[in-house]
Design an enzyme around this catalytic site. Structure first.
Site, PDB file in Angstrom:
ATOM      1  CD  GLU A 240       7.607  18.437   0.259  1.00  0.00           C
ATOM      2  OE1 GLU A 240       8.792  18.366  -0.090  1.00  0.00           O
ATOM      3  OE2 GLU A 240       6.836  17.443   0.270  1.00  0.00           O
TER       4      GLU A 240
ATOM      5  CG  HIS B  13       6.137   9.697  -1.266  1.00  0.00           C
ATOM      6  ND1 HIS B  13       4.975   9.875  -1.984  1.00  0.00           N
ATOM      7  CD2 HIS B  13       6.540  10.938  -0.908  1.00  0.00           C
ATOM      8  CE1 HIS B  13       4.698  11.164  -2.068  1.00  0.00           C
ATOM      9  NE2 HIS B  13       5.637  11.833  -1.407  1.00  0.00           N
TER      10      HIS B  13
ATOM     11  CG  ASP C 221       4.051  14.463  -3.274  1.00  0.00           C
ATOM     12  OD1 ASP C 221       3.858  14.608  -2.053  1.00  0.00           O
ATOM     13  OD2 ASP C 221       5.135  14.073  -3.750  1.00  0.00           O
TER      14      ASP C 221
ATOM     15  CG  HIS D 174       4.112  15.185   1.484  1.00  0.00           C
ATOM     16  ND1 HIS D 174       4.917  14.293   0.800  1.00  0.00           N
ATOM     17  CD2 HIS D 174       3.892  14.621   2.703  1.00  0.00           C
ATOM     18  CE1 HIS D 174       5.180  13.255   1.575  1.00  0.00           C
ATOM     19  NE2 HIS D 174       4.563  13.437   2.735  1.00  0.00           N
TER      20      HIS D 174
END
Length: 233
Positions: free
Chosen positions: A209, A144, A151, A212
């Site tokens: 996740e 990020h 996401d 992600h």
């Protein structure tokens, strides 16, 4: 005799070298983090792939639900200034555009929860979580922070309703992991659709996740600690 254009060019590079000398430093983890817009623009001048792109401006029918720009997140506090758009590096934005177009052909689309995240916010999140399954360690930095991670989830275009993925965004339990199979087939199929489409356009998953994804080779991209508004200057 130097003309005005030449003088301005010389002054620019003198200023750039001065700022670079002052700001190209390493933090306590030994990482180089760009926190000056001049350094960022210099990277873009050298390599256009470093440019940060506004996602909604580039990708049609894209929805945003930027939790960290509100109090609706696991920390229950606003971490970003109010945002009208999300940002990714040019290669990531182009790849995401391909994902969106393919999903649109199926009556589906993407909803973005988070994209570029300033390095300072990663430090704050780490202090609250300190679990590398669910938060990036500032000692390495995040995709990020590099502008190559996103996401997201899939929505139905007509209604804007998200497909059922079994958990919400930022769910820090085993049920958010890709290898968690104790869900009905519909939910597992929805996760597979997101995974297969993202991977088709060059993204790689994050095991713990389901929401992600990031581009590979993160070290090609510098860590950034710039405000979102800086990219529009």
């Amino acid at each position: 005799m130097l003309n005005i254009k030449m003088i301005c060019t010389v002054l620019f590079f003198v200023m750039l070298q001065t700022v670079t000398a002052q700001r190209t430093t390493f933090n306590k983890y030994g990482l180089r983090v760009i926190d000056n817009i001049i350094l960022y623009k210099n990277d873009v001048r050298i390599n256009k792939a470093m440019k940060m792109m506004r996602l909604k401006k580039r990708i049609t029918k894209l929805l945003l639900e930027l939790h960290y720009a509100t109090n609706d997140n696991f920390l229950h506090q606003q971490l970003y200034t109010t945002l009208a758009d999300a940002y990714l590096r040019l290669p990531a934005a182009a790849a995401l555009e391909g994902v969106q177009k393919e999903l649109n052909d199926k009556g589906l689309g993407l909803k973005i929860f988070d994209a570029y995240r300033p390095y300072g916010i990663t430090e704050k999140i780490w202090e609250a979580v300190k679990d590398e399954r669910y938060a990036a360690n500032p000692a390495t930095g995040s995709g990020h922070n590099r502008g190559i991670a996103v996401d997201l989830t899939i929505i139905v275009l007509k209604t804007g309703k998200a497909l059922n993925m079994g958990t919400g965004f930022d769910n820090f339990t085993d049920s958010a992991h890709h290898n968690f199979m104790h869900f009905p087939k519909e939910i597992l199929d929805n996760r597979i659709l997101l995974k297969s489409t993202m991977e088709k356009y060059g993204f790689i998953l994050f095991d713990t996740e389901w929401w992600h994804y990031s581009l590979p080779d993160p070290k090609k991209y510098a860590l950034l600690n710039l405000d979102f508004s800086d990219f529009d200057k």
